[in-house]
Design a protein around this motif. Sequence first.
Motif, PDB file in Angstrom:
ATOM      1  N   GLN A 273       7.074 118.132 -11.849  1.00 37.62           N
ATOM      2  CA  GLN A 273       6.161 117.015 -11.622  1.00 37.62           C
ATOM      3  C   GLN A 273       4.752 117.417 -12.027  1.00 37.62           C
ATOM      4  O   GLN A 273       4.479 118.588 -12.274  1.00 37.62           O
ATOM      5  CB  GLN A 273       6.162 116.640 -10.125  1.00 37.62           C
ATOM      6  CG  GLN A 273       7.527 116.375  -9.538  1.00 37.62           C
ATOM      7  CD  GLN A 273       7.482 116.361  -8.019  1.00 37.62           C
ATOM      8  OE1 GLN A 273       6.408 116.384  -7.411  1.00 37.62           O
ATOM      9  NE2 GLN A 273       8.652 116.341  -7.392  1.00 37.62           N
ATOM     10  N   SER A 275       2.405 117.554 -10.057  1.00 35.92           N
ATOM     11  CA  SER A 275       1.886 118.359  -8.949  1.00 35.92           C
ATOM     12  C   SER A 275       2.397 119.797  -8.981  1.00 35.92           C
ATOM     13  O   SER A 275       1.881 120.662  -8.281  1.00 35.92           O
ATOM     14  CB  SER A 275       2.261 117.712  -7.611  1.00 35.92           C
ATOM     15  OG  SER A 275       3.660 117.515  -7.544  1.00 35.92           O
ATOM     16  N   GLY A 276       3.438 120.075  -9.803  1.00 31.16           N
ATOM     17  CA  GLY A 276       3.931 121.443  -9.922  1.00 31.16           C
ATOM     18  C   GLY A 276       5.423 121.526 -10.194  1.00 31.16           C
ATOM     19  O   GLY A 276       6.074 120.533 -10.540  1.00 31.16           O
ATOM     20  N   TRP A 287       7.933 127.160  -4.891  1.00 32.73           N
ATOM     21  CA  TRP A 287       7.129 126.056  -5.413  1.00 32.73           C
ATOM     22  C   TRP A 287       5.869 126.644  -6.036  1.00 32.73           C
ATOM     23  O   TRP A 287       5.242 127.539  -5.481  1.00 32.73           O
ATOM     24  CB  TRP A 287       6.744 125.089  -4.284  1.00 32.73           C
ATOM     25  CG  TRP A 287       5.792 124.028  -4.757  1.00 32.73           C
ATOM     26  CD1 TRP A 287       4.436 124.009  -4.631  1.00 32.73           C
ATOM     27  CD2 TRP A 287       6.133 122.843  -5.474  1.00 32.73           C
ATOM     28  NE1 TRP A 287       3.918 122.893  -5.214  1.00 32.73           N
ATOM     29  CE2 TRP A 287       4.932 122.145  -5.745  1.00 32.73           C
ATOM     30  CE3 TRP A 287       7.344 122.294  -5.910  1.00 32.73           C
ATOM     31  CZ2 TRP A 287       4.894 120.937  -6.433  1.00 32.73           C
ATOM     32  CZ3 TRP A 287       7.303 121.081  -6.599  1.00 32.73           C
ATOM     33  CH2 TRP A 287       6.103 120.414  -6.845  1.00 32.73           C
ATOM     34  N   ARG A 289       2.150 125.578  -8.379  1.00 32.17           N
ATOM     35  CA  ARG A 289       1.282 124.496  -8.869  1.00 32.17           C
ATOM     36  C   ARG A 289       1.271 124.418 -10.391  1.00 32.17           C
ATOM     37  O   ARG A 289       0.698 123.506 -10.961  1.00 32.17           O
ATOM     38  CB  ARG A 289      -0.145 124.691  -8.332  1.00 32.17           C
ATOM     39  CG  ARG A 289      -0.259 124.443  -6.834  1.00 32.17           C
ATOM     40  CD  ARG A 289      -1.717 124.353  -6.410  1.00 32.17           C
ATOM     41  NE  ARG A 289      -2.317 125.659  -6.278  1.00 32.17           N
ATOM     42  CZ  ARG A 289      -2.529 126.273  -5.118  1.00 32.17           C
ATOM     43  NH1 ARG A 289      -2.160 125.697  -3.986  1.00 32.17           N
ATOM     44  NH2 ARG A 289      -3.100 127.453  -5.059  1.00 32.17           N
ATOM     45  N   ILE A 291       2.749 123.766 -14.141  1.00 34.67           N
ATOM     46  CA  ILE A 291       3.508 122.591 -14.575  1.00 34.67           C
ATOM     47  C   ILE A 291       4.234 122.872 -15.884  1.00 34.67           C
ATOM     48  O   ILE A 291       3.687 123.499 -16.785  1.00 34.67           O
ATOM     49  CB  ILE A 291       2.541 121.399 -14.794  1.00 34.67           C
ATOM     50  CG1 ILE A 291       1.757 121.118 -13.507  1.00 34.67           C
ATOM     51  CG2 ILE A 291       3.286 120.143 -15.223  1.00 34.67           C
ATOM     52  CD1 ILE A 291       0.459 120.383 -13.740  1.00 34.67           C
ATOM     53  N   ASP A 324      -3.213 129.586  -9.011  1.00 26.97           N
ATOM     54  CA  ASP A 324      -3.902 128.434  -9.595  1.00 26.97           C
ATOM     55  C   ASP A 324      -3.759 128.459 -11.107  1.00 26.97           C
ATOM     56  O   ASP A 324      -3.612 129.523 -11.719  1.00 26.97           O
ATOM     57  CB  ASP A 324      -5.398 128.481  -9.248  1.00 26.97           C
ATOM     58  CG  ASP A 324      -5.633 128.317  -7.755  1.00 26.97           C
ATOM     59  OD1 ASP A 324      -4.996 127.438  -7.156  1.00 26.97           O
ATOM     60  OD2 ASP A 324      -6.452 129.085  -7.200  1.00 26.97           O
ATOM     61  N   THR A 339      -4.840 110.118 -16.257  1.00 31.19           N
ATOM     62  CA  THR A 339      -4.645 111.569 -16.184  1.00 31.19           C
ATOM     63  C   THR A 339      -5.044 112.197 -17.512  1.00 31.19           C
ATOM     64  O   THR A 339      -4.520 111.825 -18.569  1.00 31.19           O
ATOM     65  CB  THR A 339      -3.165 111.903 -15.885  1.00 31.19           C
ATOM     66  OG1 THR A 339      -2.806 111.325 -14.634  1.00 31.19           O
ATOM     67  CG2 THR A 339      -2.943 113.406 -15.827  1.00 31.19           C
TER      68      THR A 339
END
Length: 486
Positions: A273, A275-276, A287, A289, A291, A324, A339
């Motif tokens: 997604q 979001s990650g 999980w 962050r 992508i 990050d 976006t």
Amino acid sequence: MIALKDILYKVTLDTVVGSTGINIGAIDFDSRNIENGDLFVAIRGSVVDGHDFIDKAIKNGAVGVVCEALPENLVDGITYVEVDNSSKALAFMGANYYNAPSENLKLVGVTGTNGKTTVASLLYQLFKKAGYKVGLLSTVRIMVDNTEYKATHTTPDSLTINKYLKDMNDVGVEFCFMEVSSHGIHQYRTEGLHFEGGIFTNLSHDHLDYHKTFAEYRDVKKKFFDGLSKKAFALVNIDDKNGLVMLQNTKARKLTYALKDYADYKAQILENQFSGLLLKVNDSEVWTRLIGSFNAYNVLAIYATAELLGLERVEILRLVSELDNVSGRFQYFVSDGVTTIIDYAHTPDALKNVLETINSIRTKNEELITVVGCGGDRDKTKRPKMGHIASALSTKVIFTSDNPRSEVPEEILKDIEKGVEPQNYKKTLTIVDRKQAIKAACQLAEPNDIILIAGKGHETYQEIKGERFDFDDYKIAQELLKQIQK
């Protein structure tokens, strides 16, 4: 001061005129920096030949000269050392001058076409979060633990590398992660360094202006792994067919990672997604962050490297979830429902990866508007490929200037346009001025649409006719979207 004979340790000498017992103040390959008591190293560059500046270096105070061909007229009192390759000799001399700093920390080199900066930078970030003192030598920045320096090359010259490594020794750095470019390997900038391990990310079309053929480009990368010691590790992505090529002649411990093939380190994408990513790494879920599938490879390389360097599996998974994004690598923001993604993708493969990632996440009800160009004075054969990929995988494309350097921007754009297939002509616009191209993309975008600004990523300048002008894709896009929304 250090004796010349100590600086020459491990250097193969052809001829010596004078005494190697003399003391040397500093080493440099730029005659303009030479001062009294220094050693000048004459290097044959692609544009300038250092041998033409030997007299100037002596006039400035050089007491010794290392060169590939002795001058016709030798100056009394000067020590001349003739070697087969000055660049290679400089690498060993740099290590000797700074007291072999790479041996006092764990140095890991990252090489490949795409992912070098991300992998090296995220490893730096991960080990900092784990509480270690860490160094980083990357395209984006150089870090000596917490002190940041500006980066000028993907792989700095060998003297600069050893100077920063010595600075790292002085502050107690334990691990250092370094991008290793094909140019750096070919020009012996990494010779004489002691690597704890090497990572191979992937290999695709790039730098063929320099290496001429893909086979030559591949073999230069392989040379890095050929030089690793028995005590080092060689970690390669075997979903790329060149991964196994890298391992063919290495003495290092061989390890593999992959998303598709059987490997020592395996990952599966469970969710992808904006979001990650949710990944299954070996038998554990994590999980992140970061992508996109290309970042799944990067995360896997980071996980494997951290484990090989002694971190505990559970701790690595926790730290991976805290990482990050790296500046200019799939860096995005949302403004009024639009976006905008900034990415360094400047090769056909990298651009394809980014566009395919966006297309795998978006619902297809929104526009994907891509702004892209190609650099001047670089590999021209990739330009039509970039045009083909951008127009095939986007709903709208604006071709524009990247860093045209000494080339005419319109000619670069014509090369890119050649790759556009007839059915995609209507999707494309060509706007030479990069700011105007980004502005056009912002004006075309409706809420929920996606803008990709590719090619420059972290760069904060544009290079035109030998001059650098301030230009930051991220900041400019933010400013323009705010203006348009008003």
